[in-house]
Design an enzyme around this catalytic site. Structure first.
Site, mmCIF file in Angstrom:
data_model
loop_
_atom_site.group_PDB
_atom_site.id
_atom_site.type_symbol
_atom_site.label_atom_id
_atom_site.label_comp_id
_atom_site.label_asym_id
_atom_site.label_seq_id
_atom_site.Cartn_x
_atom_site.Cartn_y
_atom_site.Cartn_z
ATOM 1 N N SER A 22 -100.095 -36.392 -27.249
ATOM 2 C CA SER A 22 -98.909 -36.731 -28.058
ATOM 3 C C SER A 22 -97.770 -35.757 -27.774
ATOM 4 C CB SER A 22 -99.268 -36.725 -29.541
ATOM 5 O OG SER A 22 -99.834 -35.481 -29.900
ATOM 6 N N ASN A 109 -105.717 -31.034 -38.233
ATOM 7 C CA ASN A 109 -105.517 -32.156 -39.152
ATOM 8 C C ASN A 109 -104.591 -31.799 -40.316
ATOM 9 O OD1 ASN A 109 -107.289 -33.328 -37.452
ATOM 10 N ND2 ASN A 109 -109.002 -33.486 -38.889
ATOM 11 N N THR A 154 -69.996 -68.051 -52.756
ATOM 12 C CA THR A 154 -71.437 -68.258 -52.962
ATOM 13 C C THR A 154 -71.784 -69.415 -52.026
ATOM 14 O OG1 THR A 154 -71.162 -69.858 -54.760
ATOM 15 C CG2 THR A 154 -71.344 -67.560 -55.419
ATOM 16 N N HIS A 155 -72.950 -69.376 -51.453
ATOM 17 C CA HIS A 155 -73.336 -70.371 -50.424
ATOM 18 C C HIS A 155 -72.339 -70.365 -49.264
ATOM 19 C CE1 HIS A 155 -75.907 -72.147 -53.622
ATOM 20 N NE2 HIS A 155 -74.867 -71.827 -54.376
ATOM 21 N N ASN A 284 -64.643 -57.689 -29.574
ATOM 22 C CA ASN A 284 -65.895 -58.018 -30.261
ATOM 23 C C ASN A 284 -66.345 -56.927 -31.243
ATOM 24 O OD1 ASN A 284 -66.123 -60.420 -28.778
ATOM 25 N ND2 ASN A 284 -67.066 -59.322 -27.070
ATOM 26 N N GLU A 289 -72.598 -55.678 -34.962
ATOM 27 C CA GLU A 289 -73.679 -56.525 -34.453
ATOM 28 C C GLU A 289 -74.911 -55.695 -34.075
ATOM 29 O OE1 GLU A 289 -72.070 -59.945 -31.802
ATOM 30 O OE2 GLU A 289 -70.601 -58.347 -31.746
ATOM 31 N N TYR A 316 -109.388 -37.903 -41.601
ATOM 32 C CA TYR A 316 -108.506 -38.017 -40.451
ATOM 33 C C TYR A 316 -109.135 -38.914 -39.378
ATOM 34 C CZ TYR A 316 -105.612 -37.003 -36.418
ATOM 35 O OH TYR A 316 -104.785 -37.138 -35.346
ATOM 36 N N GLN A 321 -102.216 -40.403 -35.194
ATOM 37 C CA GLN A 321 -101.250 -39.857 -34.234
ATOM 38 C C GLN A 321 -100.127 -40.868 -33.958
ATOM 39 O OE1 GLN A 321 -102.571 -37.283 -30.969
ATOM 40 N NE2 GLN A 321 -101.952 -38.908 -29.593
ATOM 41 N N LYS A 324 -96.116 -40.947 -35.576
ATOM 42 C CA LYS A 324 -94.912 -40.177 -35.266
ATOM 43 C C LYS A 324 -93.806 -40.945 -34.559
ATOM 44 C CE LYS A 324 -97.777 -36.738 -34.426
ATOM 45 N NZ LYS A 324 -98.661 -37.121 -35.554
HETATM 46 N N1 ARG Z 1 -101.848 -34.792 -32.216
HETATM 47 C C1 ARG Z 1 -102.630 -35.069 -33.370
HETATM 48 C C2 ARG Z 1 -101.896 -36.008 -34.305
HETATM 49 O O1 ARG Z 1 -100.756 -36.185 -34.117
HETATM 50 C C3 ARG Z 1 -102.919 -33.788 -34.096
HETATM 51 C C4 ARG Z 1 -104.207 -33.787 -34.840
HETATM 52 C C5 ARG Z 1 -105.328 -33.917 -33.929
HETATM 53 N N2 ARG Z 1 -106.590 -33.764 -34.598
HETATM 54 C C6 ARG Z 1 -107.747 -34.063 -34.003
HETATM 55 N N3 ARG Z 1 -108.803 -33.910 -34.698
HETATM 56 N N4 ARG Z 1 -107.825 -34.498 -32.769
HETATM 57 O O2 ARG Z 1 -102.461 -36.574 -35.221
#
Ligand code: ARG
Length: 463
Positions: A22, A109, A154-155, A284, A289, A316, A321, A324
């Site tokens: 990530s 986590n 209205t409408h 435009n 838009e 978790y 992940q 985000k």
């Molecule tokens: N990159 C992970 C996320 O965004 C962080 C937590 C990862 N935890 C794990 N047990 N692999 O959620």
């Protein structure tokens, strides 16, 4: 070598490495990750897991990493799975094995939950200030055009005459509710999850309240399993952001219609419109838009987080992940749209004459005539019928109500008298709607007064 490599005999496949990483998007959390780690290190020193000197060294190392990332000098390692591991790895590179003590009594986590909450708290406030800016522009435009009348629809059909200021202020109050929703969302985002560990808490005698205080959180989360798996706050933000976008899309639609040749009520500034590559005459309303179009993106972000969270067992799961990118996109989109909207509205030229001419067409004051008869004692339903017939007669003659003579009116109802003639005027129609929240200029002045007080309160909340 990965920090969790111990139990593995094979190295991770590069395919998996790439797929599970990530770091490509969560690096935007680096500042929060570092702040959170510094608070955690201070807490570890406070409970004597590390010494004050060690905490200071960790803090120094983290500060240096922060400067490197900000200056684009930080070298990310392809094995860095996420921003948390990248920073920890760099810290150990810098200060040696002491860097490895930072992760005592903490898990990624609870760390990622902390970082995301810290990030969102700031972004909620930034979004709220942008709402205030847009509200101010709307109010300024309303005050500048306080006497301008346009047809209320209205409408999408001519209904009753209204003040343009009243129409604009409708959007002010939509944004007011949006502000309020964000305030509410902030309250629930402001809960400190660090110290929940992987899911079950920790054996170390940590002080979570100290960390919360250090990081400016007003509460500490009550349940470690909930803390590491809860992303409600993201869904709430994206839901509030969706409503902001929805409100902007409605105004966009009106700006597009108003600037068409058929309506010709406004002109958006040259600097906020675009031309056509083939038709030389075109101007435009692209900003309106695109904002209208970006609504779909933010609704999509909301659907993405809801779908990701649906049916997830505790605690978790790596699915989380996926929270985000939707969140970051929602934040960026709603903030850019609010910003560009305030600027674009500032460029709008109001064509008061065109609005007024249009308001005089389409029998907008027919209700006023029916009210007039009802005030003279006949049932409103009967009054409605009389005026309906009168309108049909005027359409037949191709004239407006105000062009009719009193004796023609009297042939529909003997109750019509001279005084009805002023009621047919759009100005009178507007000014008589003095009910609280109505369109009379006295009522609009009141709503603007209330709106100003709201703005003050919003600003106080944000400081
Ligand atoms: N990159 C992970 C996320 O965004 C962080 C937590 C990862 N935890 C794990 N047990 N692999 O959620």
């Amino acid at each position: 070598m990965k920090p969790w490599q111990g139990r593995f005999k094979l190295n991770t496949s590069s395919l998996v490495e790439e797929f599970t990483a990530s770091i490509g998007f969560d690096r935007r959390l680096h500042g929060y990750d570092i702040k959170g780690s510094i608070a955690h290190a201070k807490m570890l020193a406070k409970i004597s897991i590390i010494t004050e000197k060690e905490a200071a060294k960790i803090e120094e190392g983290l500060a240096e990493i922060f400067r490197e990332i900000e200056a684009d000098k930080f070298i990310f390692d392809p094995a860095d799975e996420d921003i948390h591991m990248a920073i920890e790895r760099a810290l150990i590179d810098k200060i040696g094995p002491l860097g490895g003590k930072l992760h005592t009594a903490r898990s990624r986590n609870d760390q990622v939950a902390l970082d995301t909450r810290m990030y969102l708290k700031d972004e909620i406030k930034a979004t709220m200030s942008l709402i205030i800016e847009l509200q101010k522009v709307l109010m300024g435009l309303a005050e500048e055009n306080i006497k301008v009348i346009l047809p209320g629809l209205t409408h999408l059909q001519h209904a009753q005459p209204i003040l343009f200021a009243h129409h604009l202020m409708a959007y002010f109050f939509m944004l007011e509710r949006d502000f309020d929703r964000l305030k509410d969302c902030y309250y629930r985002t402001d809960s400190m999850p660090l110290g929940s560990g992987a899911l079950a808490g920790t054996v170390f005698p940590i002080d979570r309240f100290f960390v919360a205080e250090e990081l400016g959180f007003s509460k500490v989360s009550e349940n470690s399993m909930d803390s590491v798996s809860d992303r409600d706050f993201i869904a709430e933000f994206l839901s509030a952001a969706s409503l902001i976008m929805l409100h902007l899309s409605r105004l966009s639609e009106e700006l597009v219609i108003w600037s068409s040749l058929e309506f010709d009520f406004i002109e958006i500034g040259d600097d906020f419109t675009t031309g056509s590559s083939i038709m030389p005459q075109k101007k435009n309303p692209d900003v309106a838009e695109i904002v209208r179009g970006k609504c779909g993106r933010v609704f999509g972000d909301l659907m993405a987080i809801l779908t990701t969270l649906k049916s997830l067992p505790l605690a978790y799961n790596r699915d989380l992940q996926e929270d985000k990118e939707a969140l970051f996109d929602g934040v960026d989109t709603v903030q850019t749209c609010l910003k560009v909207y305030a600027a674009m509205l500032g460029s709008v030229k109001v064509k008061a004459d065109k609005m007024k001419t249009s308001a005089e067409k389409g029998f907008l004051t027919a209700t006023d005539m029916a009210d007039y008869l009802a005030e003279k004692g006949i049932a409103f339903r009967d009054a409605h019928k009389v005026v309906g017939e009168l309108v049909a007669y005027a359409i037949e003659k191709s004239v407006d109500l105000k062009d009719l003579e009193l004796k023609e009116l009297k042939s529909f109802s003997p109750l019509f008298d001279k005084d009805v003639m002023s009621l047919i005027l759009v100005e009178t129609s507007v000014e008589r709607r003095k009910s609280f929240g109505g369109t009379a200029s006295s009522a609009v002045a009141k709503e603007i007064d209330i709106a100003k007080k709201m703005l003050k309160e919003e600003e106080i909340w944000l400081t």
